[in-house]
Design a protein around this motif. Structure first.
Motif, short mmCIF file in Angstrom:
data_model
loop_
_atom_site.label_atom_id
_atom_site.label_comp_id
_atom_site.label_asym_id
_atom_site.label_seq_id
_atom_site.Cartn_x
_atom_site.Cartn_y
_atom_site.Cartn_z
N THR A 1 -0.21 0.17 -4.53
CA THR A 1 -1.59 0.52 -4.82
C THR A 1 -2.45 0.32 -3.59
N SER A 2 -3.57 1.07 -3.55
CA SER A 2 -4.55 0.91 -2.48
C SER A 2 -5.50 -0.23 -2.77
N GLN B 1 0.82 -1.20 0.00
CA GLN B 1 0.00 0.00 0.00
C GLN B 1 0.86 1.26 0.00
N PRO B 2 0.33 2.37 -0.52
CA PRO B 2 1.07 3.64 -0.41
C PRO B 2 1.49 3.91 1.03
N LYS C 1 5.17 5.16 -3.02
CA LYS C 1 4.13 5.87 -3.74
C LYS C 1 3.68 5.05 -4.94
N PRO C 2 2.46 5.26 -5.43
CA PRO C 2 2.02 4.53 -6.62
C PRO C 2 2.98 4.70 -7.80
#
Length: 115
Positions: free
Chosen positions: A114-115, A13-14, A86-87
């Motif tokens: 990614t979320s 995740q971010p 970060k993405p």
């Protein structure tokens, strides 16, 4: 023969962290600068981080302060610690060394943020 094998990629995740490893064989590892590159589809391959034989490091502006490259010469390993992901860090990350006047590459490891 020179071989580079990456590991440690995955889905995160971010804001999360991952630690990539590159195992090298077939060369006098401790005398060479080692590099991490990354590439996304349709994009140029980008030099992310480098570490010299003496331990001096360089980073791309986009990862400075978040990523740390290090090496363990006794084990022929180079690491990339990735924090605050970060993405836009999503990419295939590859280990690289220039030895015997030739560029050698690992197969790469996928990092997806990614979320």
């Amino acid at each position: 023969q020179v071989r580079l094998v990456e590991s440690g990629g995955g889905l995160v995740q971010p804001g999360g962290s991952l630690r990539l490893s590159c195992a090298a064989s077939g060369l006098n590892f401790k005398i060479y600068t080692m590099n991490w590159y990354r590439q996304t589809p349709g994009m140029e391959r980008e030099l992310v981080a480098a570490i010299t034989s003496s331990g001096a490091t360089n980073y791309s502006d986009s990862v400075k302060g978040r990523f740390t490259i290090s090496r363990n010469n006794a084990r022929n390993l180079v690491y990339l610690q990735m924090n605050s992901l970060k993405p836009e860090d999503t990419a295939v990350y590859s280990c690289n060394v220039r030895a015997y006047s030739t560029n050698f590459w690992g197969r790469g490891t996928q990092v997806t943020v990614t979320s």
